[in-house]
Write a protein that holds these residues in place. Structure first.
Motif, PDB file in Angstrom:
ATOM      1  N   GLU A  63     -65.105  46.523  32.695  1.00 53.32           N
ATOM      2  CA  GLU A  63     -63.259  46.762  33.205  1.00 53.32           C
ATOM      3  C   GLU A  63     -62.683  47.776  33.225  1.00 53.32           C
ATOM      4  N   ASP A  64     -62.965  49.395  32.880  1.00 49.72           N
ATOM      5  CA  ASP A  64     -62.096  50.692  32.641  1.00 49.72           C
ATOM      6  C   ASP A  64     -62.375  50.416  34.199  1.00 49.72           C
ATOM      7  N   PHE A  65     -63.401  50.606  34.112  1.00 45.41           N
ATOM      8  CA  PHE A  65     -63.458  51.371  35.244  1.00 45.41           C
ATOM      9  C   PHE A  65     -63.197  50.580  36.504  1.00 45.41           C
ATOM     10  N   GLY A  66     -62.919  49.443  36.846  1.00 46.51           N
ATOM     11  CA  GLY A  66     -62.380  48.802  37.877  1.00 46.51           C
ATOM     12  C   GLY A  66     -61.076  48.871  37.749  1.00 46.51           C
ATOM     13  N   ILE A  67     -60.171  48.894  36.191  1.00 46.89           N
ATOM     14  CA  ILE A  67     -58.875  48.981  36.828  1.00 46.89           C
ATOM     15  C   ILE A  67     -58.697  50.076  37.440  1.00 46.89           C
ATOM     16  N   TYR A  68     -59.373  50.858  37.374  1.00 43.08           N
ATOM     17  CA  TYR A  68     -59.058  52.466  38.251  1.00 43.08           C
ATOM     18  C   TYR A  68     -59.319  52.678  39.540  1.00 43.08           C
ATOM     19  N   LEU A  69     -60.579  51.740  39.600  1.00 41.59           N
ATOM     20  CA  LEU A  69     -61.023  51.394  41.191  1.00 41.59           C
ATOM     21  C   LEU A  69     -59.648  50.599  42.281  1.00 41.59           C
ATOM     22  N   LYS A  70     -59.127  49.406  41.208  1.00 39.09           N
ATOM     23  CA  LYS A  70     -58.429  48.828  41.823  1.00 39.09           C
ATOM     24  C   LYS A  70     -57.017  49.800  42.175  1.00 39.09           C
ATOM     25  N   TRP A  71     -56.359  50.701  41.404  1.00 38.70           N
ATOM     26  CA  TRP A  71     -55.850  51.475  41.398  1.00 38.70           C
ATOM     27  C   TRP A  71     -55.463  51.732  42.727  1.00 38.70           C
ATOM     28  N   CYS A  72     -56.593  53.078  42.461  1.00 35.32           N
ATOM     29  CA  CYS A  72     -57.083  53.749  43.957  1.00 35.32           C
ATOM     30  C   CYS A  72     -57.319  52.914  45.224  1.00 35.32           C
TER      31      CYS A  72
ATOM     32  N   GLU B 278     -51.771  53.846  50.146  1.00 34.74           N
ATOM     33  CA  GLU B 278     -52.011  53.222  51.712  1.00 34.74           C
ATOM     34  C   GLU B 278     -52.980  54.448  52.455  1.00 34.74           C
ATOM     35  N   GLN B 279     -53.190  55.460  51.843  1.00 33.00           N
ATOM     36  CA  GLN B 279     -53.854  56.348  52.819  1.00 33.00           C
ATOM     37  C   GLN B 279     -55.083  56.185  52.800  1.00 33.00           C
ATOM     38  N   CYS B 280     -55.691  55.269  51.899  1.00 33.58           N
ATOM     39  CA  CYS B 280     -56.692  54.652  51.591  1.00 33.58           C
ATOM     40  C   CYS B 280     -57.506  53.058  52.817  1.00 33.58           C
ATOM     41  N   LYS B 281     -56.302  52.822  53.158  1.00 33.63           N
ATOM     42  CA  LYS B 281     -56.474  52.096  54.383  1.00 33.63           C
ATOM     43  C   LYS B 281     -56.844  50.510  54.204  1.00 33.63           C
ATOM     44  N   LYS B 282     -57.225  50.009  52.858  1.00 29.08           N
ATOM     45  CA  LYS B 282     -57.812  48.871  52.530  1.00 29.08           C
ATOM     46  C   LYS B 282     -59.105  49.108  52.439  1.00 29.08           C
ATOM     47  N   LEU B 283     -59.614  50.167  52.804  1.00 28.15           N
ATOM     48  CA  LEU B 283     -60.618  50.569  52.619  1.00 28.15           C
ATOM     49  C   LEU B 283     -61.827  50.469  50.331  1.00 28.15           C
ATOM     50  N   HIS B 284     -62.475  50.100  50.153  1.00 30.13           N
ATOM     51  CA  HIS B 284     -63.043  50.777  48.934  1.00 30.13           C
ATOM     52  C   HIS B 284     -64.070  51.272  49.127  1.00 30.13           C
ATOM     53  N   LEU B 285     -63.774  52.230  47.857  1.00 31.17           N
ATOM     54  CA  LEU B 285     -65.417  53.760  47.634  1.00 31.17           C
ATOM     55  C   LEU B 285     -66.684  53.648  48.352  1.00 31.17           C
ATOM     56  N   PRO B 286     -67.315  52.398  48.234  1.00 30.07           N
ATOM     57  CA  PRO B 286     -68.893  52.628  48.830  1.00 30.07           C
ATOM     58  C   PRO B 286     -67.918  52.471  50.948  1.00 30.07           C
ATOM     59  N   GLU B 287     -67.041  52.187  51.528  1.00 30.06           N
ATOM     60  CA  GLU B 287     -66.927  53.075  52.447  1.00 30.06           C
ATOM     61  C   GLU B 287     -66.585  53.923  52.608  1.00 30.06           C
ATOM     62  N   LEU B 288     -65.963  54.629  52.077  1.00 29.91           N
ATOM     63  CA  LEU B 288     -65.104  55.434  52.008  1.00 29.91           C
ATOM     64  C   LEU B 288     -66.530  56.781  51.838  1.00 29.91           C
ATOM     65  N   LEU B 289     -67.159  56.082  50.512  1.00 30.95           N
ATOM     66  CA  LEU B 289     -68.411  57.575  50.482  1.00 30.95           C
ATOM     67  C   LEU B 289     -70.087  57.287  52.258  1.00 30.95           C
ATOM     68  N   VAL B 290     -69.334  56.881  52.619  1.00 36.17           N
ATOM     69  CA  VAL B 290     -70.889  56.877  53.283  1.00 36.17           C
ATOM     70  C   VAL B 290     -70.173  57.431  54.356  1.00 36.17           C
ATOM     71  N   ALA B 291     -68.881  57.852  54.761  1.00 31.96           N
ATOM     72  CA  ALA B 291     -68.115  58.179  56.125  1.00 31.96           C
ATOM     73  C   ALA B 291     -68.815  59.448  56.604  1.00 31.96           C
ATOM     74  N   PRO B 292     -69.023  61.029  55.049  1.00 29.73           N
ATOM     75  CA  PRO B 292     -69.354  62.435  55.908  1.00 29.73           C
ATOM     76  C   PRO B 292     -70.723  62.123  56.623  1.00 29.73           C
ATOM     77  N   LEU B 293     -72.073  61.017  55.984  1.00 27.63           N
ATOM     78  CA  LEU B 293     -73.137  60.497  57.124  1.00 27.63           C
ATOM     79  C   LEU B 293     -72.987  60.181  58.071  1.00 27.63           C
ATOM     80  N   HIS B 294     -71.730  59.652  58.776  1.00 27.68           N
ATOM     81  CA  HIS B 294     -71.375  59.252  60.239  1.00 27.68           C
ATOM     82  C   HIS B 294     -71.186  60.249  60.692  1.00 27.68           C
ATOM     83  N   ARG B 295     -70.062  61.488  59.822  1.00 25.95           N
ATOM     84  CA  ARG B 295     -69.776  61.841  60.448  1.00 25.95           C
ATOM     85  C   ARG B 295     -70.764  63.210  61.090  1.00 25.95           C
ATOM     86  N   LEU B 296     -72.366  63.298  60.496  1.00 25.29           N
ATOM     87  CA  LEU B 296     -72.895  64.687  60.421  1.00 25.29           C
ATOM     88  C   LEU B 296     -73.458  63.720  61.272  1.00 25.29           C
ATOM     89  N   THR B 297     -73.779  62.595  62.114  1.00 22.75           N
ATOM     90  CA  THR B 297     -74.166  62.497  63.149  1.00 22.75           C
ATOM     91  C   THR B 297     -73.769  61.670  64.612  1.00 22.75           C
TER      92      THR B 297
END
Length: 379
Positions: A96-105, A109-128
Motif C-alpha cells: 500500500e505505501d509503495f502504491g501511494i508513492y507510485l500514484k503520486w509520481c 505532468e512530465q510523466c505524460k501519464k506513463l507508469h514506471l514499467p513503461e519508463l524503465l524500458v525506455a533506455p533499452l529502446h534508446r540503445l537499439t
C-alpha cells in the motif's frame, strides 16, 4: 528521474527505507550523466561551427569518444538489470505505501501519464536506436575515411546489442528457472507411491539424493507450458505441464489452504516471463507437485485419440502420453484433455518438435563422440 528522486527524498525522511534503489533503477544516474554529456558536447560542437562558419564540422571525434567509451557499456549494465528490476517492482507494487508513492509520481505532468514499467524500458529502446542513428550519419557522410570509421562503429554497437540480447535471455531464463524451483515440489518416492516402503531410519539418506535441483542445469530450456486435465479412473485432475528441451514434467496444481498472514501471499515476487496463468496461481499461494518422474523426450510416445473414442468415452480434445523405459516397456500412461481443439493441436505440435529436436541433438553428440582420427600405421 521523478520516481528516483522522489524515492530518495522519501528515504531521507525515513519512508520506504527497505526499498533498494539499485535493484529498481540500477545505474540510471550514471546513464543520465553520460547521455547528457554527449548532448552538451554535441551542441558545443554545433555552436562552434556556427560561430566560425569556415570551420568544417567534425563529429567523428565525438562519436569515437562516446561510442567507443562508456555509452554502450553503461547501457548494457542498465539493460542487464532491467528484468530483475521489473521482477522487483512487481513485488513492491503489492504494498500500500509503495502504491501511494507510485500514484503520486504518476500525477506529475512530465510523466505524460506513463507508469514506471513503461519508463524503465525506455533506455533499452534508446540503445537499439543507436545503430539507426549511425547508419543515417554514414549515408550522409562524403569522406570515405569517415564513412569507413562510422560503418565500423555501427558494427561495434550492433555487436554490443547482440551480446546483450544473449545475456538478457540467459538472465531471464535463470530467473524463470529459479522461481520454478521454488514452485515445483518433488515428493519423495514413498509419498508418491504407497507400494514403496522405507523405514524411517533410512529416509534421511534417501532425501540427501533429492532431485530438487534437476532444473538447475544452465542448458535446460522451457519450451511450452500450460494447464490441462488428466483423466483418471474415478476423477478429472487439474495438472500443469512443463515441456523442457529434454523432458516433460506433469505436475498436480495445489492451492495453499493456509493463508500466510492474510494478504501476505500477494507479496510473493513473481517472475514476469512466466505465463499470466502461472503468475496468478503463484500469487494465490499455489504450488505444483510432481505427479510422476520426468518423462525423457527420447522415451516419450505421443498418441492422438481418435474422434470415435472421444465420442464413446465422453472425452474432449484428448491425447495420450506414454512413458517407456529403456527396454521399450510402458511404465506410465497419461490421458490428457486440453480446453480447446486448438490448444490440443498446439501441445501435440510442440511435443513432436521438441522430441525431433532432442533426438537430432543426441545423434549429433554421438557422431562427434565416436568420430576419432584415423589410426596411424606407425602405432
Amino acid at each position: 528521474k521523478i520516481f528516483m528522486n522522489t524515492l530518495k527524498y522519501l528515504q531521507s525522511n525515513e519512508f520506504l527505507l527497505d526499498v533498494d534503489l539499485w535493484r529498481l533503477f540500477a545505474n540510471l544516474e550514471e546513464l543520465n550523466k553520460i547521455s547528457l554529456s554527449f548532448l552538451k558536447t554535441f551542441f558545443e560542437t554545433v555552436k562552434e561551427h556556427v560561430s566560425k562558419s569556415d570551420s568544417p564540422v567534425d563529429f567523428s571525434f565525438l562519436l569515437r569518444m562516446f561510442f567507443q567509451g562508456d555509452l554502450c557499456q553503461t547501457h548494457q549494465i542498465y539493460c542487464l538489470n532491467y528484468t530483475s528490476a521489473v521482477f522487483y517492482l512487481e513485488k513492491l507494487r503489492q504494498r500500500e505505501d509503495f502504491g501511494i508513492y507510485l500514484k503520486w509520481c504518476e500525477q506529475n505532468e512530465q510523466c505524460k501519464k506513463l507508469h514506471l514499467p513503461e519508463l524503465l524500458v525506455a533506455p533499452l529502446h534508446r540503445l537499439t536506436r543507436y545503430p539507426l542513428l549511425l547508419n543515417n550519419i554514414w549515408k550522409r557522410s562524403t569522406d570515405e575515411i569517415e564513412k569507413g570509421f562510422i560503418h565500423s562503429l555501427k558494427e561495434k554497437v550492433e555487436k554490443s546489442i547482440w551480446d546483450l540480447e544473449g545475456k538478457v535471455k540467459w538472465l531471464d531464463n535463470f530467473q524463470k528457472f529459479r522461481q520454478l524451483q521454488e514452485v515445483i515440489i518433488w515428493p519423495q518416492v514413498w509419498d508418491r507411491d504407497k507400494r514403496f516402503f522405507v523405514p524411517e531410519c533410512l529416509k534421511q539418506s534417501l532425501r540427501e539424493n533429492s532431485s530438487e535441483n534437476i532444473l538447475a542445469s544452465v542448458n535446460r530450456l522451457l519450451l511450452h507450458e500450460g494447464r490441462l486435465t488428466l483423466a483418471e479412473s474415478t476423477r478429472l485432475l487439474d495438472v500443469y505441464l512443463f515441456l523442457f528441451n529434454d523432458f516433460l514434467l506433469i505436475t498436480k496444481m495445489k492451492r495453499n489452504k493456509k493463508k500466510f498472514g492474510g494478504s501476505d501471499t500477494n507479496l510473493i515476487p513473481v517472475c514476469p516471463s512466466l505465463t499470466p496463468e502461472l503468475q496468478s496461481f503463484i500469487r494465490e499461494g499455489g504450488f505444483c507437485t510432481v505427479l510422476d518422474q520426468p518423462i525423457p523426450l527420447d522415451r516419450l510416445i505421443l498418441k492422438n485419440i481418435e474422434h470415435i473414442h472421444i465420442t464413446v468415452f465422453s472425452l474432449r480434445n484428448a491425447f495420450l502420453i506414454q512413458h517407456e523405459n529403456r527396454y521399450q516397456q510402458c511404465i506410465a500412461v497419461f490421458l490428457l484433455q486440453a480446453p480447446t481443439e486448438t490448444s490440443k493441436a498446439t501441445w501435440m505440435s510442440q511435443i513432436e518438435m521438441a522430441i525431433s529436436s532432442h533426438l537430432t541433438q543426441s545423434e549429433n553428440k554421438k557422431s562427434t563422440t565416436f568420430c576419432f582420427p584415423v589410426e596411424s600405421s606407425k602405432i
